[in-house]
Structure formats: structure tokens, C-alpha cells
Scaffold this motif. Structure first.
Motif, PDB file in Angstrom:
ATOM      1  N   LEU A   4      57.519  43.096  38.402  1.00 55.84           N
ATOM      2  CA  LEU A   4      56.238  42.419  38.189  1.00 55.84           C
ATOM      3  C   LEU A   4      55.082  43.410  38.173  1.00 55.84           C
ATOM      4  O   LEU A   4      54.176  43.314  37.327  1.00 55.84           O
ATOM      5  N   LEU A   5      55.082  44.379  39.075  1.00 49.14           N
ATOM      6  CA  LEU A   5      54.030  45.385  39.093  1.00 49.14           C
ATOM      7  C   LEU A   5      54.030  46.237  37.832  1.00 49.14           C
ATOM      8  O   LEU A   5      52.975  46.569  37.292  1.00 49.14           O
ATOM      9  N   VAL A   6      55.214  46.592  37.347  1.00 48.27           N
ATOM     10  CA  VAL A   6      55.290  47.345  36.091  1.00 48.27           C
ATOM     11  C   VAL A   6      54.767  46.490  34.947  1.00 48.27           C
ATOM     12  O   VAL A   6      54.029  46.971  34.078  1.00 48.27           O
ATOM     13  N   GLY A   7      55.126  45.213  34.920  1.00 45.70           N
ATOM     14  CA  GLY A   7      54.608  44.308  33.897  1.00 45.70           C
ATOM     15  C   GLY A   7      53.098  44.175  33.952  1.00 45.70           C
ATOM     16  O   GLY A   7      52.426  44.106  32.921  1.00 45.70           O
ATOM     17  N   LEU A   8      52.557  44.140  35.158  1.00 44.33           N
ATOM     18  CA  LEU A   8      51.101  44.077  35.304  1.00 44.33           C
ATOM     19  C   LEU A   8      50.434  45.339  34.761  1.00 44.33           C
ATOM     20  O   LEU A   8      49.378  45.267  34.130  1.00 44.33           O
ATOM     21  N   CYS A   9      51.034  46.482  35.015  1.00 44.65           N
ATOM     22  CA  CYS A   9      50.452  47.734  34.512  1.00 44.65           C
ATOM     23  C   CYS A   9      50.559  47.832  32.992  1.00 44.65           C
ATOM     24  O   CYS A   9      49.669  48.377  32.348  1.00 44.65           O
ATOM     25  N   VAL A  10      51.622  47.287  32.410  1.00 39.26           N
ATOM     26  CA  VAL A  10      51.819  47.383  30.964  1.00 39.26           C
ATOM     27  C   VAL A  10      50.981  46.349  30.225  1.00 39.26           C
ATOM     28  O   VAL A  10      50.312  46.672  29.227  1.00 39.26           O
ATOM     29  N   PHE A  11      50.997  45.092  30.677  1.00 39.19           N
ATOM     30  CA  PHE A  11      50.376  43.998  29.929  1.00 39.19           C
ATOM     31  C   PHE A  11      48.997  43.597  30.438  1.00 39.19           C
ATOM     32  O   PHE A  11      48.344  42.754  29.846  1.00 39.19           O
ATOM     33  N   GLY A  12      48.562  44.130  31.540  1.00 42.00           N
ATOM     34  CA  GLY A  12      47.246  43.787  32.074  1.00 42.00           C
ATOM     35  C   GLY A  12      47.359  42.896  33.297  1.00 42.00           C
ATOM     36  O   GLY A  12      48.359  42.223  33.520  1.00 42.00           O
ATOM     37  N   PHE A  13      46.294  42.884  34.082  1.00 43.92           N
ATOM     38  CA  PHE A  13      46.316  42.194  35.364  1.00 43.92           C
ATOM     39  C   PHE A  13      45.851  40.742  35.295  1.00 43.92           C
ATOM     40  O   PHE A  13      45.767  40.077  36.303  1.00 43.92           O
ATOM     41  N   GLN A  14      45.534  40.249  34.116  1.00 43.75           N
ATOM     42  CA  GLN A  14      45.111  38.859  33.939  1.00 43.75           C
ATOM     43  C   GLN A  14      46.310  38.022  33.468  1.00 43.75           C
ATOM     44  O   GLN A  14      46.657  38.037  32.293  1.00 43.75           O
ATOM     45  N   PHE A  15      46.940  37.292  34.395  1.00 41.19           N
ATOM     46  CA  PHE A  15      48.095  36.467  34.015  1.00 41.19           C
ATOM     47  C   PHE A  15      47.724  35.417  32.984  1.00 41.19           C
ATOM     48  O   PHE A  15      48.511  35.105  32.095  1.00 41.19           O
ATOM     49  N   SER A  16      46.544  34.864  33.106  1.00 44.70           N
ATOM     50  CA  SER A  16      46.143  33.797  32.178  1.00 44.70           C
ATOM     51  C   SER A  16      45.903  34.320  30.768  1.00 44.70           C
ATOM     52  O   SER A  16      45.901  33.540  29.816  1.00 44.70           O
ATOM     53  N   GLN A  17      45.751  35.605  30.602  1.00 44.05           N
ATOM     54  CA  GLN A  17      45.525  36.206  29.294  1.00 44.05           C
ATOM     55  C   GLN A  17      46.824  36.601  28.588  1.00 44.05           C
ATOM     56  O   GLN A  17      46.805  36.971  27.428  1.00 44.05           O
TER      57      GLN A  17
END
Length: 76
Positions: free
Chosen positions: A26-39
Motif C-alpha cells: 500500500l505504501l509503494v502504491g501511495l508513492c507511485v499513484f499519489g496520496f489521494q485515494f479519492s483521486q
């Protein structure tokens, strides 16, 4: 070591490692795709979800191996 303690250790190690691996994905995904889940578009959520599931299963396997290895060291 009693058998029930070994079983509880195996369950605890596998659960803890699975949770840790899922959080890492999940942290890697946040760094790759951005920290805004709703986006996130749907395809990015699917990629992170599938990778998190695979990471969780792999973490559980690693946790089981660590639990059985630790038990083997005590017996020697």
C-alpha cells in the motif's frame, strides 16, 4: 515448547508478516499513484488491491517459514 504454543506462534508470525507485507504494498502504491485515494482511477485501485493480496499471501508464507525456523532453533 508445547505444541499449542508452536501453533499460536505460527499463526501470529504468518498474520503479522501478511499485514506488514500488505502495508508495504500500500505504501509503494501511495508513492507511485499519489496520496489521494479519492483521486485514483479504478484501474489503479485494482492494481494495488491485487498486488496487496499477493503480497499478503507471500508475507504469510514467509511468516510461517520464520515460525518453523525459530521453533527448530529452540529444539537444537
Amino acid at each position: 515448547m508445547s505444541k499449542s504454543r508452536g501453533i499460536l506462534k505460527a499463526i501470529g508470525y504468518s498474520f503479522g508478516a501478511a499485514i506488514a507485507a500488505s502495508f508495504i504494498v500500500l505504501l509503494v502504491g501511495l508513492c507511485v499513484f499519489g496520496f489521494q485515494f479519492s483521486q485514483w482511477p479504478e484501474w489503479e485501485g485494482r492494481i494495488v488491491g491485487a498486488a496487496g493480496t499477493i503480497g499478503g499471501v507471500a508475507g504469510a508464507v514467509v511468516g510461517l517459514r520464520l515460525a518453523f525456523r525459530a521453533e527448530r532453533r529452540v529444539v537444537k
